[in-house]
Design a protein around this motif. Structure first.
Motif, PDB file in Angstrom:
ATOM      1  N   ASN A  47       0.793  -1.228   0.000  1.00 40.67           N
ATOM      2  CA  ASN A  47       0.000   0.000   0.000  1.00 40.67           C
ATOM      3  C   ASN A  47       0.828   1.283   0.000  1.00 40.67           C
ATOM      4  O   ASN A  47       0.388   2.287  -0.572  1.00 40.67           O
ATOM      5  N   PRO A  48       2.018   1.317   0.614  1.00 38.30           N
ATOM      6  CA  PRO A  48       2.815   2.545   0.521  1.00 38.30           C
ATOM      7  C   PRO A  48       3.127   2.960  -0.912  1.00 38.30           C
ATOM      8  O   PRO A  48       3.346   4.143  -1.175  1.00 38.30           O
ATOM      9  N   TYR A  49       3.139   2.010  -1.829  1.00 39.28           N
ATOM     10  CA  TYR A  49       3.396   2.312  -3.234  1.00 39.28           C
ATOM     11  C   TYR A  49       2.101   2.564  -4.010  1.00 39.28           C
ATOM     12  O   TYR A  49       2.006   3.497  -4.798  1.00 39.28           O
ATOM     13  N   VAL A  50       1.104   1.729  -3.779  1.00 39.42           N
ATOM     14  CA  VAL A  50      -0.133   1.793  -4.562  1.00 39.42           C
ATOM     15  C   VAL A  50      -1.139   2.765  -3.968  1.00 39.42           C
ATOM     16  O   VAL A  50      -1.914   3.391  -4.682  1.00 39.42           O
ATOM     17  N   PRO A  73      -0.077  -8.141 -11.639  1.00 37.96           N
ATOM     18  CA  PRO A  73       0.635  -6.849 -11.712  1.00 37.96           C
ATOM     19  C   PRO A  73       2.152  -7.005 -11.656  1.00 37.96           C
ATOM     20  O   PRO A  73       2.680  -7.844 -10.926  1.00 37.96           O
ATOM     21  N   ARG A  74       2.830  -6.148 -12.397  1.00 36.43           N
ATOM     22  CA  ARG A  74       4.297  -6.161 -12.441  1.00 36.43           C
ATOM     23  C   ARG A  74       4.897  -5.027 -11.624  1.00 36.43           C
ATOM     24  O   ARG A  74       6.099  -4.953 -11.428  1.00 36.43           O
ATOM     25  N   PHE A  75       4.072  -4.088 -11.161  1.00 34.87           N
ATOM     26  CA  PHE A  75       4.532  -2.958 -10.352  1.00 34.87           C
ATOM     27  C   PHE A  75       5.674  -2.204 -11.042  1.00 34.87           C
ATOM     28  O   PHE A  75       6.710  -1.910 -10.450  1.00 34.87           O
ATOM     29  N   LEU A  76       5.452  -1.886 -12.317  1.00 31.65           N
ATOM     30  CA  LEU A  76       6.416  -1.090 -13.062  1.00 31.65           C
ATOM     31  C   LEU A  76       6.453   0.332 -12.521  1.00 31.65           C
ATOM     32  O   LEU A  76       5.457   0.845 -12.011  1.00 31.65           O
ATOM     33  N   ASN A  77       7.619   0.988 -12.635  1.00 29.46           N
ATOM     34  CA  ASN A  77       7.788   2.362 -12.164  1.00 29.46           C
ATOM     35  C   ASN A  77       7.394   2.507 -10.697  1.00 29.46           C
ATOM     36  O   ASN A  77       6.586   3.360 -10.334  1.00 29.46           O
ATOM     37  N   LEU A  78       8.009   1.692  -9.872  1.00 35.15           N
ATOM     38  CA  LEU A  78       7.637   1.617  -8.460  1.00 35.15           C
ATOM     39  C   LEU A  78       7.792   2.947  -7.728  1.00 35.15           C
ATOM     40  O   LEU A  78       7.044   3.234  -6.800  1.00 35.15           O
ATOM     41  N   GLU A  79       8.743   3.745  -8.129  1.00 36.96           N
ATOM     42  CA  GLU A  79       9.005   5.002  -7.425  1.00 36.96           C
ATOM     43  C   GLU A  79       8.297   6.201  -8.068  1.00 36.96           C
ATOM     44  O   GLU A  79       8.652   7.354  -7.793  1.00 36.96           O
ATOM     45  N   ALA A  80       7.308   5.970  -8.893  1.00 35.81           N
ATOM     46  CA  ALA A  80       6.603   7.065  -9.562  1.00 35.81           C
ATOM     47  C   ALA A  80       6.002   8.026  -8.539  1.00 35.81           C
ATOM     48  O   ALA A  80       5.459   7.607  -7.510  1.00 35.81           O
ATOM     49  N   ASP A  81       6.098   9.329  -8.811  1.00 40.11           N
ATOM     50  CA  ASP A  81       5.511  10.325  -7.915  1.00 40.11           C
ATOM     51  C   ASP A  81       4.728  11.395  -8.676  1.00 40.11           C
ATOM     52  O   ASP A  81       4.485  12.481  -8.183  1.00 40.11           O
ATOM     53  N   ASN A  82       4.342  11.064  -9.915  1.00 40.98           N
ATOM     54  CA  ASN A  82       3.595  12.005 -10.742  1.00 40.98           C
ATOM     55  C   ASN A  82       2.120  12.017 -10.388  1.00 40.98           C
ATOM     56  O   ASN A  82       1.634  11.169  -9.631  1.00 40.98           O
ATOM     57  N   HIS A  83       1.402  12.973 -10.928  1.00 42.59           N
ATOM     58  CA  HIS A  83      -0.053  13.013 -10.821  1.00 42.59           C
ATOM     59  C   HIS A  83      -0.630  12.684 -12.197  1.00 42.59           C
ATOM     60  O   HIS A  83      -0.494  13.483 -13.140  1.00 42.59           O
ATOM     61  N   PRO A  84      -1.256  11.531 -12.376  1.00 37.54           N
ATOM     62  CA  PRO A  84      -1.837  11.171 -13.678  1.00 37.54           C
ATOM     63  C   PRO A  84      -3.210  11.819 -13.858  1.00 37.54           C
ATOM     64  O   PRO A  84      -4.172  11.468 -13.185  1.00 37.54           O
TER      65      PRO A  84
END
Length: 556
Positions: free
Chosen positions: A54-57, A533-544
């Motif tokens: 959850n910290p990532y997703v 799920p492959r959890f690509l771009n784990l460190e993403a911090d953008n706003h989609p």
């Protein structure tokens, strides 16, 4: 850009030594019945999974502090030979706009509603608790079910932060039931519950490669749900399979002869297509496709998908699937919504489109914003410990705390346009009643009699469903079903070139969920299992972002 995630930090914990990742509800129930692990141990495993992922997703806003105690009581019932239903001891997550009378909050992701006390469980929660399901936590969502702004970060709420797509975390999971779908896809629960007004179950299910089943408006109770538009609002399940979603539907459905709200007095929904027996009795394999007849709405739906250059892989894959459906013995023909040019925007999903133009007084948004203002006031009046009584109070709170809440345009990166849709809703409070009623009658007629029902008719009989894309068409077919209040299911098909899943949808007329189950499960069997799920771009911090960016909006 796509980068791989370090897999070790995201490994699914074993439950009492057993691998439960991607386990179905029947499989989990089988393990429980054989005492391979207890419900309490299963809950502990999912809670540990939430801690890891959850910290990532950011799919879960909060967990239920009573979940372990609830599971323990259900284990004792099982030990004494009492098993309530197939959901006995099975953990689930529910969207944060659905009331739960416990130690958790019900806020639609909005900090302004934090601390308020709901009068009781939503009806849907009562049914699931009685069935023995274990409420594990509250799911993140697009704040206020995507209602507050015209251009915003999908899956973002002030309480939950930016929910991300577990297949590629640089992209959004779909909204507004984003956390319900992404928590299930991430194996944080066994099933989940979401709400839909227009696309809020379908899009997240499609983008997370899970099954989303949106029931006919009125088949499931919305009592205790923070409302958006009662003439279109419905509650439905997310499942890893059509079977899982259908098991849940058997618990939560409550058919009524007509929708018992004032907003449907203009057009009653027939219930002549009653479902014999349980919905699960309609589950099938691919051989059920032999002799089936489907329509593909072409004008402004598949036609748009065929011309969408950015969705070429999706369109081609869906066309290949339709060929497989035909080879399995089904008839697939091109059909049209007679009203397509009047209610389907050529530019993709646009709820302000009606009468052939954007900004029409006969649009879906005219209905939604009128009902939202009125029904939110009614919902808020039933809360305790509440200083928020009207939409005006929510707007004022967001302005006062704009650094966190983005009440003023360009002050928060998740809401570049502030709360412009809320502002439009405030305009509706003084509208004459006949303006609202005229718009409601219009969208009902154009989406039902001159829309879905007309497209389903063939030689005096009805087709078995309308096959539609969910993303390649810009979401327009899903919007027609939403206007009509008709049921829909989505089945995963593949992964696109940016690592985000996509699927195919089936639309039916009112209360024909059993046909969605029959042919959804048949197509699921034909397609086969999709990748996890492959959890690509784990460190993403953008706003989609989603929506149309205003020309002068300065994105932070």
């Amino acid at each position: 850009m796509i980068t791989n995630a370090p897999k070790t930090c995201l490994r699914m914990p074993r439950c009492h030594g057993i691998e439960i990742e991607e386990c179905s509800i029947p499989q989990l129930q089988d393990y429980l019945s054989k005492a391979a692990f207890t419900s309490k141990e299963l809950v502990q495993c999912y809670l540990r999974r939430i801690e890891l992922v959850n910290p990532y997703v950011k799919a879960v806003i909060e967990t239920n502090p009573d979940a372990l105690d609830i599971a323990d009581k259900l284990d004792k019932e099982r030990k004494n030979g009492h098993i309530r239903t197939l959901l006995h001891g099975i953990p689930f997550i529910v969207k944060d706009n659905i009331a739960t009378k416990d130690k958790m909050q019900t806020t639609a992701g909005c900090a302004a509603l934090a601390g308020t006390i709901v009068p009781g469980d939503a009806r849907i929660i009562t049914l699931l608790r009685e069935a023995g399901a274990v409420l594990l936590g509250k799911a993140n969502l697009s704040e206020f079910a995507s209602m507050r702004a015209s251009y915003y970060a999908e899956g973002y709420s002030s309480r939950g932060g930016q929910n991300r797509n577990p297949y590629n975390l640089a992209h959004h999971p779909g909204g507004s039931s984003s956390g319900s779908a992404s928590s299930l896809a991430s194996n944080m629960c066994a099933f989940s519950i979401g709400t839909e007004t227009d696309g809020s179950i379908m899009f997240p299910a499609d983008r997370n490669a899970v099954i989303g089943l949106k029931p006919t408006v009125g088949l499931t109770s919305t009592m205790g749900v923070i409302p958006e538009s009662p003439s279109m609002d419905t509650i439905g399940p997310f499942g890893r399979s059509v079977e899982d979603a259908t098991i849940v539907l058997d618990i939560i459905h409550e058919r009524r002869a007509t929708i018992d709200t004032h907003i449907d007095r203009l057009v009653s929904i027939s219930v002549q297509n009653s479902c014999p027996g349980l919905y699960t009795s309609w589950l099938s394999k691919k051989d059920a496709l032999k002799g089936a007849r489907f329509g593909i709405p072409w004008k402004r739906v598949w036609e748009r998908a065929s011309k969408n250059a950015t969705k070429g892989l999706e369109y081609d894959s869906l066309m290949e699937l339709i060929e497989k459906i035909e080879k399995a013995g089904a008839l697939v023909i091109k059909v049209n919504f007679p009203s397509a040019e009047e209610i389907v925007s050529p530019g993709g999903w646009d709820w302000e489109f009606g009468d052939g133009k954007t900004g029409s007084r006969l649009s879906e948004f005219q209905v939604v914003r009128t009902e939202f203002y009125r029904n939110l006031r009614s919902y808020l009046s039933g809360l305790e410990e509440n200083k928020i009584h009207l939409l005006e109070d929510v707007v004022a709170y967001n302005v006062q705390h704009t650094a966190k809440e983005g009440g003023v345009p360009r002050t928060h990166p998740a809401w570049p346009t502030g709360q412009d849709n809320f502002d439009k809703c405030l305009e509706s409070k003084d509208w004459p009643e006949d303006m609202y009623l005229k718009a409601l009658e219009y969208i009902r007629r154009k989406s039902r009699d001159e829309g879905i029902d007309a497209a389903l008719r063939l030689e005096g009989d009805n087709l078995d469903g309308l096959l539609v894309p969910l993303q390649a068409d810009g979401g327009v077919a899903c919007s027609v079903a939403a206007k009509a209040g008709y049921p829909m299911i989505t089945v995963p098909v593949g992964i696109n070139n940016i690592g985000v899943p996509f699927g195919i949808g089936i639309i039916q007329t009112a209360f024909n969920e059993h046909l969605l189950v029959r042919y959804g499960s048949a197509i699921e069997d034909l397609v086969g299992r999709q990748m996890v799920p492959r959890f690509l771009n784990l460190e993403a911090d953008n706003h989609p972002y989603v929506g149309t960016p205003p020309e002068k909006a300065l994105l932070l």
